[in-house]
Scaffold this motif. Structure first.
Motif, short mmCIF file in Angstrom:
data_model
loop_
_atom_site.label_atom_id
_atom_site.label_comp_id
_atom_site.label_asym_id
_atom_site.label_seq_id
_atom_site.Cartn_x
_atom_site.Cartn_y
_atom_site.Cartn_z
N ALA A 164 -17.60 75.87 38.65
CA ALA A 164 -17.14 77.16 38.13
C ALA A 164 -15.66 77.34 38.44
N PRO A 165 -14.94 78.13 37.61
CA PRO A 165 -13.52 78.35 37.88
C PRO A 165 -13.29 78.89 39.29
N LEU A 166 -12.34 78.28 39.98
CA LEU A 166 -12.02 78.69 41.34
C LEU A 166 -11.29 80.02 41.33
N VAL A 167 -11.76 80.95 42.16
CA VAL A 167 -11.10 82.24 42.34
C VAL A 167 -10.68 82.30 43.81
N PRO A 168 -9.40 81.98 44.13
CA PRO A 168 -8.99 81.84 45.53
C PRO A 168 -9.32 83.03 46.41
N LYS A 169 -9.18 84.25 45.92
CA LYS A 169 -9.44 85.42 46.78
C LYS A 169 -10.92 85.63 47.04
N ARG A 170 -11.77 84.98 46.22
CA ARG A 170 -13.21 85.06 46.43
C ARG A 170 -13.76 83.81 47.08
N ASP A 171 -13.35 82.66 46.57
CA ASP A 171 -13.85 81.37 47.05
C ASP A 171 -12.94 80.88 48.17
N ARG A 172 -13.15 81.39 49.33
CA ARG A 172 -12.25 81.10 50.44
C ARG A 172 -12.59 79.76 51.09
N PHE A 173 -11.52 79.04 51.44
CA PHE A 173 -11.66 77.79 52.15
C PHE A 173 -11.32 78.01 53.62
N MET A 191 -8.86 74.59 38.10
CA MET A 191 -9.42 74.32 39.42
C MET A 191 -10.88 74.81 39.39
N LEU A 192 -11.81 73.90 39.71
CA LEU A 192 -13.22 74.23 39.68
C LEU A 192 -13.83 74.04 41.06
N LEU A 204 4.92 69.67 40.77
CA LEU A 204 3.72 68.92 40.41
C LEU A 204 3.65 68.82 38.90
N THR A 205 3.40 67.64 38.39
CA THR A 205 3.39 67.49 36.94
C THR A 205 2.03 67.11 36.37
N ASP A 206 1.18 66.45 37.14
CA ASP A 206 -0.12 66.04 36.62
C ASP A 206 -1.02 65.67 37.79
N ILE A 207 -1.68 66.66 38.37
CA ILE A 207 -2.52 66.42 39.54
C ILE A 207 -3.98 66.61 39.15
N SER A 208 -4.73 65.53 39.20
CA SER A 208 -6.17 65.58 38.94
C SER A 208 -6.87 64.84 40.07
N LEU A 209 -7.86 65.49 40.67
CA LEU A 209 -8.62 64.85 41.74
C LEU A 209 -9.96 65.54 41.90
N ARG A 245 -22.48 65.83 42.29
CA ARG A 245 -21.50 66.56 41.50
C ARG A 245 -20.34 66.98 42.41
N PRO A 246 -19.09 66.83 41.95
CA PRO A 246 -17.96 67.24 42.80
C PRO A 246 -18.06 68.72 43.16
N CYS A 247 -17.74 69.03 44.43
CA CYS A 247 -17.67 70.44 44.80
C CYS A 247 -16.29 71.00 44.45
N LEU A 248 -15.27 70.13 44.40
CA LEU A 248 -13.92 70.57 44.01
C LEU A 248 -13.40 69.63 42.93
N GLU A 249 -12.88 70.22 41.85
CA GLU A 249 -12.27 69.45 40.76
C GLU A 249 -10.94 70.10 40.38
N LEU A 250 -9.88 69.30 40.39
CA LEU A 250 -8.57 69.74 39.93
C LEU A 250 -8.21 68.92 38.70
N HIS A 251 -7.83 69.60 37.62
CA HIS A 251 -7.54 68.92 36.36
C HIS A 251 -6.15 69.28 35.86
N ARG A 252 -5.26 68.27 35.79
CA ARG A 252 -3.95 68.37 35.14
C ARG A 252 -3.13 69.55 35.66
N LEU A 253 -3.11 69.73 36.97
CA LEU A 253 -2.34 70.84 37.54
C LEU A 253 -0.84 70.57 37.42
#
Length: 249
Positions: free
Chosen positions: A67-76, A62-63, A21-26, A3-11
């Motif tokens: 789960a929905p990515l929370v940048p201030k919690r889910d730090r990279f 952003m998942l 950015l008009t349509d970023i999915s990866l 399962r993907p650890c990171l998913e970006l959909h239609r950013l």
């Protein structure tokens, strides 16, 4: 398949009247090395800025691990192009900085970092200042400071872009070996096609601004790669260059 650890959909992202950015999915799978290539000014770094919470997408999801990515919690673990080492701190104290900010004591942080100095080619330079190190050594110190924080993913924003050609090639090969040894999950922003082919499992190519994904390339897995001399990798490099030059063909 994992399962993907990171998913970006239609950013989508705009700054004022400028659509970036008009349509970023990866997606990025656990233990995978993924690169994003695109023309200068296409908004590649903006993608990382959204992941770390420096800016918010206008639309899209952003998942992280489903789960929905929370940048201030889910730090990279984020490494910018410049090494950003503090010139007044010795290398040992620069590499422990992230751990100390996270709450570890100076002694505990040093205990975490010190055993890694030899592996990162920095043994004997713990008490040096950044100005006393070569560009490549500074970048290795910056990467050590980044990975020791044990985040789920590394975000690398053109980390070798400021180095001379020879040092950059040496650092690319070193990073390939380190990735193969540690199985990090990596998302790399780069403008260097050969670098992407050398390091990556998959490569996303963006159009010019406003950017969208025009193609995805899969690179045969034979890590660690020592170069791109094989006909298969040379063919991928040529196809990527053709896509960058003629993205809508």
């Amino acid at each position: 398949m994992s399962r993907p650890c990171l998913e970006l959909h239609r950013l989508r992202k705009s700054f004022g009247a400028v659509d970036v950015l008009t349509d970023i999915s990866l997606t990025v799978l656990p233990g995978e090395f993924v690169s994003i290539l695109g023309p200068s000014g296409a908004g590649k770094s903006t993608i990382l800025q959204m992941l770390i919470g420096a800016t918010d997408p206008d639309m899209g999801t952003m998942l992280l691990n489903g789960a929905p990515l929370v940048p201030k919690r889910d730090r990279f673990a984020f490494m910018p192009q410049r090494d950003a080492l503090m010139p007044w701190r010795r290398i040992i104290d620069n590499t422990t900085l992230g751990l100390e900010v996270a709450g570890l004591s100076r002694e505990a942080a040093r205990a975490e970092v010190t055993p890694l100095f030899a592996e990162f080619g920095l043994a004997g330079f713990e008490q040096h200042y950044p100005a006393q190190l070569s560009g490549g050594m500074r970048q290795r110190a910056a990467l050590l400071r980044t990975v020791v924080q044990q985040r789920p993913m590394l975000l690398l924003d053109e980390p070798f872009g400021a180095l001379d050609a020879l040092t950059r090639t040496q650092m690319q090969r070193w990073l390939a070996k380190m990735w193969s040894r540690h199985h990090w999950t990596v998302l790399l922003i780069t403008h260097d096609v050969r670098e992407a082919v050398l390091l990556s499992d998959r490569i996303y190519v963006l159009s010019s601004r406003p950017a969208h994904v025009v193609h995805q390339f899969r690179v045969p897995r034979d890590h660690p790669r020592q170069g791109v001399g094989s006909p298969a990798l040379a063919a991928i490099e040529a196809e990527i260059l053709q896509t960058l030059l003629h993205p809508e063909d």
